[in-house]
Design a protein around this motif. Structure first.
Motif, PDB file in Angstrom:
ATOM      1  N   UNK A   1     -75.684  -6.340 -31.909  1.00  0.00           N
ATOM      2  CA  UNK A   1     -75.119  -7.432 -32.704  1.00  0.00           C
ATOM      3  C   UNK A   1     -74.543  -6.991 -34.047  1.00  0.00           C
ATOM      4  N   UNK A   2     -75.220  -6.074 -34.707  1.00  0.00           N
ATOM      5  CA  UNK A   2     -74.782  -5.751 -36.079  1.00  0.00           C
ATOM      6  C   UNK A   2     -74.027  -4.440 -36.205  1.00  0.00           C
ATOM      7  N   UNK A   3     -73.581  -3.890 -35.061  1.00  0.00           N
ATOM      8  CA  UNK A   3     -72.746  -2.687 -35.168  1.00  0.00           C
ATOM      9  C   UNK A   3     -71.282  -3.111 -35.182  1.00  0.00           C
ATOM     10  N   UNK A   4     -70.419  -2.290 -35.774  1.00  0.00           N
ATOM     11  CA  UNK A   4     -68.992  -2.636 -35.768  1.00  0.00           C
ATOM     12  C   UNK A   4     -68.446  -2.632 -34.345  1.00  0.00           C
ATOM     13  N   UNK A   5     -67.565  -3.558 -34.056  1.00  0.00           N
ATOM     14  CA  UNK A   5     -67.040  -3.694 -32.703  1.00  0.00           C
ATOM     15  C   UNK A   5     -66.375  -2.409 -32.221  1.00  0.00           C
ATOM     16  N   UNK A   6     -65.769  -1.675 -33.145  1.00  0.00           N
ATOM     17  CA  UNK A   6     -65.019  -0.475 -32.769  1.00  0.00           C
ATOM     18  C   UNK A   6     -65.924   0.593 -32.170  1.00  0.00           C
ATOM     19  N   UNK A   7     -67.230   0.540 -32.464  1.00  0.00           N
ATOM     20  CA  UNK A   7     -68.107   1.618 -32.001  1.00  0.00           C
ATOM     21  C   UNK A   7     -68.636   1.382 -30.585  1.00  0.00           C
ATOM     22  N   UNK A   8     -68.294   0.235 -29.983  1.00  0.00           N
ATOM     23  CA  UNK A   8     -68.800  -0.049 -28.637  1.00  0.00           C
ATOM     24  C   UNK A   8     -68.111   0.811 -27.575  1.00  0.00           C
ATOM     25  N   UNK A   9     -68.838   1.034 -26.460  1.00  0.00           N
ATOM     26  CA  UNK A   9     -68.213   1.715 -25.315  1.00  0.00           C
ATOM     27  C   UNK A   9     -67.316   0.725 -24.582  1.00  0.00           C
ATOM     28  N   UNK A  10     -66.470   1.252 -23.711  1.00  0.00           N
ATOM     29  CA  UNK A  10     -65.497   0.389 -23.049  1.00  0.00           C
ATOM     30  C   UNK A  10     -66.120  -0.787 -22.286  1.00  0.00           C
ATOM     31  N   UNK A  11     -67.132  -0.536 -21.426  1.00  0.00           N
ATOM     32  CA  UNK A  11     -67.714  -1.692 -20.714  1.00  0.00           C
ATOM     33  C   UNK A  11     -68.301  -2.720 -21.680  1.00  0.00           C
ATOM     34  N   UNK A  12     -68.917  -2.228 -22.749  1.00  0.00           N
ATOM     35  CA  UNK A  12     -69.484  -3.163 -23.711  1.00  0.00           C
ATOM     36  C   UNK A  12     -68.418  -3.941 -24.466  1.00  0.00           C
ATOM     37  N   UNK A  13     -67.291  -3.308 -24.703  1.00  0.00           N
ATOM     38  CA  UNK A  13     -66.186  -4.029 -25.334  1.00  0.00           C
ATOM     39  C   UNK A  13     -65.740  -5.187 -24.473  1.00  0.00           C
ATOM     40  N   UNK A  14     -65.742  -4.938 -23.152  1.00  0.00           N
ATOM     41  CA  UNK A  14     -65.314  -6.004 -22.250  1.00  0.00           C
ATOM     42  C   UNK A  14     -66.317  -7.145 -22.284  1.00  0.00           C
ATOM     43  N   UNK A  15     -67.605  -6.795 -22.366  1.00  0.00           N
ATOM     44  CA  UNK A  15     -68.616  -7.838 -22.491  1.00  0.00           C
ATOM     45  C   UNK A  15     -68.416  -8.617 -23.784  1.00  0.00           C
ATOM     46  N   UNK A  16     -68.108  -7.881 -24.842  1.00  0.00           N
ATOM     47  CA  UNK A  16     -67.889  -8.541 -26.133  1.00  0.00           C
ATOM     48  C   UNK A  16     -66.739  -9.534 -26.032  1.00  0.00           C
TER      49      UNK A  16
END
Lengths: 291, 308, 252
Positions: free
Chosen positions: C133-148
């Motif tokens: 929740x509190x990490x910057x969106x840019x640091x997510x992995x690709x699958x997690x970005x899609x979840x976001x």
């Protein structure tokens, strides 16, 4: 009578416009290729004018020949500025690049003020070429020659970009920096050359303008703003656009000055610019939101 | 808690200035507060929304002339300042609707050129504005010391209000939405943000206090002319101030204003004919070496490097 | 049954090039409609038209019986159309929870920022991203970005959700998870337009499929019907393959 006046004003505008085109071509090139608004451009023009002035006073070189000298001086200055300083922020956001060239201009222009003072200098040719008269229209031959020379230079720039090796490299870098780099183009060098060419055009235009307008560091903003207007008018990063835009601006200013008084010529072109930006930012520039 | 204490300390210090120091220092402090108003105002559009605005000079000059004309025609001083602010705000709203659809360089240029046009308009309207001859504003009937303090405290209040509004906005949907717009405007729109209204509001907020400060300036120095109040440097200074302390931060602009004024004063004193050039060098230095602001420098690391 | 979203003869040109021409189809409430087509077929253009990024050159787009093709994107978002983005995540420098909160705050009108952030937590829980929740969106992995992206769209409380290539670039296990997630959305009462170029993905979840090719609608119907359509096969696999397919069916 009215027709004569009309054509006289039209010719004045076209003569002026040719010189404007030359100023704007370099500015447009830098904006289009480097995506940098070069606030220094006006000051580069003024340096060109001073070079021509002193070359004439001390060496007796005619300003039209000094065009080459001024061009070379400004190319070197421009190359060094880009290679040494501006290259460091070339991909940064608008605010950064714009602030940088602003800062550089404050420095350079103030230096000129210290060296040359704000007083206007006027270059009076010992042997002016006289005035051409045709059907009741008067054109000073020096101005006409300056305009022809300016248009010639602008065409030369076009040819360099289209046909020379370095020109193709510039175009390649503009289209896709990564790909150009992969094909062995040294992007940093090309950026510097581009900026140098922009400065060269400014300097050459400045040398020609020295025959027509008074010279002072103060007038740099005037030239800069004309370059802005022309770029928006004619389209970004295209030499042909600068040529058309320059001629249009010259004519508009000329007629605007006739109708509203010559002191408002500048305001007219600014209003034109703002209206263009508001209503037709895509139509005229072809590319929307180019950042 | 810690920041609140620091804030309190700064406020007390600022309130003490007029008691413990002379008129020269008070003048500088007034100037600093005015600069911080510029910087905080610019931050609405430049820092929060990420639009490279060079319109500060327009808002300032317009406010100065609106306020001055009011005062010349008998409107009380404080009311004139409010009117100055409102005139700038209305102007910014209309201008914003017209030019905020532009991006990047085009927006920067459009906002920059407006000041030039306004200057020419005011120059030409000689009958009303005195044109290039400038405009004299009635002098207050009070002693020099009292005047200096009155203006200082007035500016203090303006700055405080600007700060309060900045703090309020940054914690509300408006500030949050502007942050989204800064990162990706298309996506912000598709998330349900009315981007046009948000941006225009930010632009207007950046005008209202700058305009008020302009009207204040007119009363303060008793004389304005178009060259002075539409000076292009006015548009650049707040950007430099914000850059010095990193864009977006709340108190950054205030600290930046103080730092900037300090440097400017230093440069003014030592380079009389070359201070603009030195200012330019300062900007270049900042942009090249500290693009994320002075506050972002890790001083311990920096010192270690220097010591070794 | 009235359609939730209707496209009527929608066309869009870019400088003389037709990206979409005369496209018409309906999206019914409660269905998963697949929109497929090879790269460059005009799928993303279509999404951009529906969400108000571009306006159609001609034709009409109707959502819940109201024309929306002249509305701005924020207004469309507030009416209940949400989308996910194909490649980039919208607000990279903001935290994950703030990204989702943006959706909750502006589209559904959570009245305060705090309320929006609380809502965001719920949606993050749903897509299993709460720990980031509190990490910057840019640091997510690709699958997690899609979840976001999904969580952000859900936070907008949409009636219609446009999923733009949510499966691209993730492995088969993750695809199965995503499909489960999508099915559960329909149970929540959200209608879905699933934009994909991988045909396999679409077949398993969609009730109907429309196929775009070179900006035109070439086929519409049940997944089985669409996959056996010669035009679709030709568009996807080239004319040679289509010819061979033809021969095989003749021999039978």
């Amino acid at each position: 009578m009215a027709a004569t006046l009309f054509f006289q004003v039209l010719v004045n505008g076209l003569v002026l416009g040719g010189l404007y085109a030359c100023i704007a071509a370099g500015f447009s090139l830098v904006w289009g290729v480097l995506n940098i608004i070069n606030i220094l451009h006006g000051t580069f023009v003024v340096i060109g004018s001073y070079s021509a002035y002193y070359a004439y006073i001390y060496l007796g070189v005619h300003p039209f020949i000094s065009v080459v000298l001024a061009g070379i001086i400004l190319f070197i200055i421009g190359y060094l500025f880009q290679r040494g300083i501006i290259n460091r922020v070339v991909a940064a956001p608008v605010l950064i690049t714009l602030s940088l060239t602003f800062g550089l201009d404050l420095f350079l222009n103030n230096s000129l003020l210290v060296v040359f003072s704000a007083d206007y200098l006027k270059l009076n040719l010992a042997n002016p070429l006289g005035v051409l008269q045709f059907a009741g229209i008067y054109v000073p031959v020096d101005r006409l020659a300056a305009m022809v020379l300016a248009l010639f230079l602008t065409c030369l720039l076009y040819w360099v970009l289209e046909a020379s090796r370095i020109g193709r490299a510039i175009v390649a870098v503009r289209m896709d920096r990564e790909a150009a780099t992969l094909m062995g183009v040294n992007a940093k060098h090309i950026y510097a050359v581009t900026f140098g060419l922009g400065a060269l055009m400014a300097g050459s235009a400045g040398a020609m303008l020295s025959v027509i307008f008074p010279i002072s560091p103060i007038v740099s903003t005037l030239y800069l703003s004309k370059a802005f207007v022309i770029c928006v008018l004619g389209g970004l990063g295209s030499v042909a656009g600068a040529m058309v835009g320059g001629l249009v601006l010259g004519v508009v200013e000329s007629f605007g000055g006739l109708i509203f008084g010559p002191e408002h010529a500048m305001t007219i072109s600014f209003c034109l610019l703002i209206l263009l930006l508001i209503f037709r930012p895509t139509g005229i520039m072809g590319k929307k939101g180019y950042e | 808690m810690k920041t609140k204490l620091v804030g309190l300390f700064v406020i007390v210090l600022l309130l003490l200035i007029p008691i413990i120091s002379n008129n020269y220092v008070i003048r500088l402090a007034t100037m600093m507060l005015m600069y911080s108003v510029f910087a905080m105002s610019w931050n609405f559009i430049g820092g929060m929304a990420g639009y490279p605005s060079f319109a500060t000079a327009s808002f300032f000059g317009l406010g100065a002339y609106a306020g001055a004309l009011c005062q010349v025609n008998g409107v009380p001083m404080f009311l004139a300042w409010v009117i100055g602010g409102l005139v700038s705000a209305v102007f910014a709203w209309v201008l914003g609707l017209a030019i905020l659809h532009l991006k990047g360089h085009y927006f920067a240029i459009a906002s920059l050129i407006v000041a030039e046009v306004l200057r020419e308009v005011i120059n030409s309207a000689t009958g009303i504005t005195g044109g290039g001859m400038g405009l004299n504003i009635p002098v207050l009937r009070m002693g020099v010391d009292a005047q200096a303090r009155l203006f200082y405290f007035s500016m203090f209040v303006i700055a405080l209000v600007t700060l309060a509004v900045s703090a309020y906005v940054s914690g509300r949907p408006l500030g949050f939405g502007l942050k989204c717009i800064k990162q990706n405007e298309d996506a912000a729109g598709m998330t349900g943000i009315n981007t046009t209204i948000y941006k225009t509001t930010a632009f207007t907020l950046s005008a209202v206090f700058t305009g008020g400060a302009g009207a204040f300036y007119a009363s303060w120095v008793n004389y304005i002319d178009p060259e002075d109040v539409f000076e292009i440097l006015i548009s650049i200074k707040p950007i430099v101030m914000v850059l010095m302390c990193g864009a977006g931060a709340l108190v950054g602009p205030v600290i930046g204003a103080g730092l900037f004024l300090f440097l400017e004063e230093l440069v003014w004193r030592n380079f009389l004919t070359f201070h603009v050039g030195m200012l330019g060098l300062m900007v270049v230095f900042l942009v090249i070496f500290l693009p994320t602001g002075l506050l972002s420098v890790d001083y311990r690391k920096f010192l270690k490097k220097v010591v070794r | 049954m009235t359609a939730l979203l209707q496209l009527k003869n929608v066309s869009r040109n870019f400088g003389g090039l037709a990206a979409l021409s005369e496209v018409s189809f309906d999206v019914h409430p409660g269905e998963i409609l697949g929109l497929i087509g090879p790269n460059g077929a005009g799928k993303t253009t279509l999404v951009n038209l529906v969400t108000g990024v571009y306006r159609p050159s001609s034709g009409q787009i109707i959502f819940e019986d109201k024309p929306i093709n002249r509305l701005k994107s924020y207004a469309i978002a507030r009416m209940g159309i949400a989308r996910t983005f194909q490649v980039m995540q919208p607000f990279p420098e903001m935290t994950v929870v703030d990204n989702v909160a943006a959706g909750a705050l502006f589209a559904t009108g959570a009245s305060t920022l705090e309320e929006a952030k609380e809502l965001a937590q719920v949606h993050l829980e749903y897509v299993d991203l709460k720990k980031f929740a509190n990490t910057p969106a840019a640091s997510l992995t690709l699958p997690n970005r899609k979840r976001l992206e999904l969580a952000k769209s859900l936070a907008m409380n949409p009636k219609l959700l446009l999923l733009d290539e949510v499966m691209a670039g993730i492995n088969s296990v993750e695809i199965d998870q995503s499909l489960g997630l999508i099915k559960s959305l329909v149970e929540k009462g959200i209608t879905i337009l699933l934009i994909e170029h991988i045909m396999k993905v679409v077949m398993s979840v969609c009730s109907r499929v429309v196929v775009l090719h070179h900006g035109s609608l070439i086929c519409e119907g049940q997944p089985n019907y669409v996959t056996s359509d010669p035009q679709v096969i030709k568009a996807y696999l080239g004319s040679k393959f289509a010819a061979r397919q033809n021969r095989v069916s003749h021999e039978q």
